[in-house]
Design an enzyme around this catalytic site. Structure first.
Site, PDB file in Angstrom:
ATOM      1  N   ASP A   1       0.819  -1.222   0.000  1.00  0.00           N
ATOM      2  CA  ASP A   1       0.000   0.000   0.000  1.00  0.00           C
ATOM      3  C   ASP A   1       0.851   1.270   0.000  1.00  0.00           C
ATOM      4  OD1 ASP A   1      -2.304  -1.501   0.006  1.00  0.00           O
ATOM      5  OD2 ASP A   1      -2.511  -1.468   2.183  1.00  0.00           O
TER       6      ASP A   1
ATOM      7  N   ARG B   1      -2.636   1.808  -9.579  1.00  0.00           N
ATOM      8  CA  ARG B   1      -1.706   2.760  -8.944  1.00  0.00           C
ATOM      9  C   ARG B   1      -0.430   2.970  -9.752  1.00  0.00           C
ATOM     10  NH1 ARG B   1      -2.939   1.102  -2.615  1.00  0.00           N
ATOM     11  NH2 ARG B   1      -4.762   2.478  -2.455  1.00  0.00           N
TER      12      ARG B   1
HETATM   13  C1  S3P Z   1      -5.172  -5.733   3.321  1.00  0.00           C
HETATM   14  C2  S3P Z   1      -4.384  -6.433   2.472  1.00  0.00           C
HETATM   15  C3  S3P Z   1      -3.755  -5.845   1.270  1.00  0.00           C
HETATM   16  C4  S3P Z   1      -3.802  -4.329   1.284  1.00  0.00           C
HETATM   17  C5  S3P Z   1      -5.121  -3.799   1.747  1.00  0.00           C
HETATM   18  C6  S3P Z   1      -5.452  -4.309   3.137  1.00  0.00           C
HETATM   19  C7  S3P Z   1      -5.764  -6.431   4.481  1.00  0.00           C
HETATM   20  O1  S3P Z   1      -4.446  -6.300   0.129  1.00  0.00           O
HETATM   21  O2  S3P Z   1      -3.513  -3.821   0.005  1.00  0.00           O
HETATM   22  O3  S3P Z   1      -5.114  -2.386   1.776  1.00  0.00           O
HETATM   23  O4  S3P Z   1      -6.230  -5.769   5.415  1.00  0.00           O
HETATM   24  O5  S3P Z   1      -5.764  -7.674   4.483  1.00  0.00           O
HETATM   25  P1  S3P Z   1      -4.092  -7.717  -0.525  1.00  0.00           P
HETATM   26  O6  S3P Z   1      -4.067  -8.696   0.550  1.00  0.00           O
HETATM   27  O7  S3P Z   1      -5.178  -7.990  -1.505  1.00  0.00           O
HETATM   28  O8  S3P Z   1      -2.764  -7.506  -1.181  1.00  0.00           O
END
Ligand code: S3P
Length: 444
Positions: A325, A356
């Site tokens: 992120d 992004r």
């Molecule tokens: C998150 C996992 C991430 C992240 C998202 C929050 C989470 O996504 O990008 O903002 O809380 O499990 P991904 O697991 O799909 O990469």
């Protein structure tokens, strides 16, 4: 749920950032704290919950399925859970707003309950792929009807009892892992998730804290997480640490604006989340960890960050899951480094709240930064510390992290930058601009 109306915003350079601030509660941990509390038998208390739109969407959905969730006057959230297996049929569609985490994790919850739920979301969320959770949850027995391309709106008809699975994650995704584990909570037998590449482990830590029978084993195939279903979760008192993904903006801002010296208090430093810290240090950033401690089962410290001359690096691709992120903020740091920073191996950036890679290539390019777009990342040639040109209007594309990253870029730009819509900031960091005013001595 209430969606903030679009709101354009001009951000101009305003000198050094100075002072001490605290960042809001961790978004990932806040979602999970509400969900696990809603499944416990009894009353849980959550301190430091992120009160952003994404987390409020999770709270509203859990209320619609029977949990009692109230915010007390002292800011503590109190959740009376229904017990694993006790979720009730919601009356209407569950509005997930902008939140992919709410959607994917709650789909997992519904998948093993005898209920049917329809999930809807905003224009950004409605473009995001849900096939990655539809596939394993369908194997567990849920009946899922999605819009074309495996997108929202979609309907999940849960199966109870569901069927436990062994599932190797094809993409490094904590959301997919967590969706399966949440479905596994109400599934007889052992549900196993194998992750070849480790992702954030908040679900595992918190489930163990709630008393679930869960084991994590390192094997040649990766981390194997085994959860015994038909779990009974015990209510907890949870303290949510500050969000390293929100701290990221101040780490970058203080690093690039000359004269800055900022103390960011109470930052979660779970090793599955600290990739940006590693990358910024490789670039020569001055970030000092003070008072390391444990909060809510997670490592936490205060971070003192001072302006530094940054140099370009090749960002190690293996850092991607632990800074997924934070790439938009990293690209901004790279715009002020000496040389060309190359960040690749981050294909997942294409399917976040916006694409992004394309969004940041367009935004930085419009501000006079030399960028080269790759299918899986960006190369950014920095100024070596001088201001970027700025002066552009940026499409934030319903993506909070694009908005905040370009607000940070504006702090060291020759001409102000306009965000066409700064409202998405409220999904994860409602106080972002107030904190910026605080650090730059302006009144909100
Ligand atoms: C998150 C996992 C991430 C992240 C998202 C929050 C989470 O996504 O990008 O903002 O809380 O499990 P991904 O697991 O799909 O990469």
């Amino acid at each position: 749920m209430v969606h903030s109306p679009p709101q354009s915003r001009l951000v101009a350079a305003r000198g050094a950032l100075l002072g001490a601030i605290a960042v809001p509660g961790d978004k990932s941990i806040s979602h999970r704290a509400l969900m696990f509390s809603a499944l416990a038998v009894g009353t849980s208390r959550i301190e430091g919950l992120l009160e952003g739109e994404d987390v409020l969407a999770t709270a509203a959905a859990l209320r619609a399925m029977g949990a009692t969730i109230v915010r007390r006057d002292d800011g503590v959230w109190q959740v009376d859970g229904v017990g694993v297996g006790g979720l009730m049929q919601p009356d209407g569609a569950l509005d997930m707003g902008n939140s992919g985490t709410s959607t994917r994790l709650l789909m997992g919850l519904v998948a093993s309950h005898p209920i049917t739920a329809t999930f809807t979301g905003d224009a950004s969320l409605s473009k995001r792929p849900m096939g990655r959770v539809i596939e394993p949850l369908s194997t567990m027995g849920a009946d899922i009807t999605a819009s074309p391309g495996g997108r929202l709106p979609l309907m999940v008809r849960g199966l109870c009892p569901a069927v436990p699975i062994d599932y190797t994650l094809p993409v490094a995704s904590a959301q997919v892992k967590s969706a399966i584990l949440l479905a596994g909570l109400n599934t007889p037998g052992i549900t196993r998730v194998i992750e070849p590449v480790p992702t954030r482990d908040h679900s595992e830590r918190m489930l163990a804290g709630f008393g679930a029978d869960l084991s994590v084993t390192e094997t040649a195939e990766g981390r194997v997480i085994a959860l015994r279903g038909e779990a009974e979760l015990r209510p907890q008192a949870i303290v949510v640490p500050g969000d390293p993904s929100s701290a990221a903006f101040w780490l970058v801002a203080a690093s690039i604006v000359p004269g800055s010296d900022v103390l960011v208090r109470n930052v979660g430093l779970n090793p599955t989340r600290t990739g940006l810290l590693t990358a910024l240090r490789l670039m020569g950033a001055s970030i000092e960890e003070q008072d390391p401690r444990t909060v809510g089962g997670e490592p936490v410290a205060d971070l003192r960050v001072r302006h530094a001359s940054l140099r370009a690096v090749e960002v190690p691709a293996e850092l991607a899951p632990s800074m997924i992120d934070e790439y938009p903020a990293l690209f901004v740091a790279a715009a002020f480094a000496a040389g060309t920073t190359v960040a690749r191996g981050a294909h997942e950036l294409r399917v976040k709240e916006s694409d992004r890679i394309a969004a940041m290539a367009a935004a930085l390019g419009a501000c006079g930064v030399a960028v080269e777009e790759h299918d899986d990342g960006l190369s950014v040639t920095g100024t070596g510390g001088a201001p970027i040109a700025g002066g552009a209007t940026i499409a934030t594309l319903l993506d909070h992290r694009i908005a905040m990253s370009m607000a940070v870029a504006a702090l060291h730009a020759a001409a102000p930058i306009t965000l066409d819509d700064a409202a998405p900031v409220a999904t994860s960091y409602p106080a972002f601009f107030a904190t910026l005013d605080q650090l730059t001595g302006h009144r909100a």
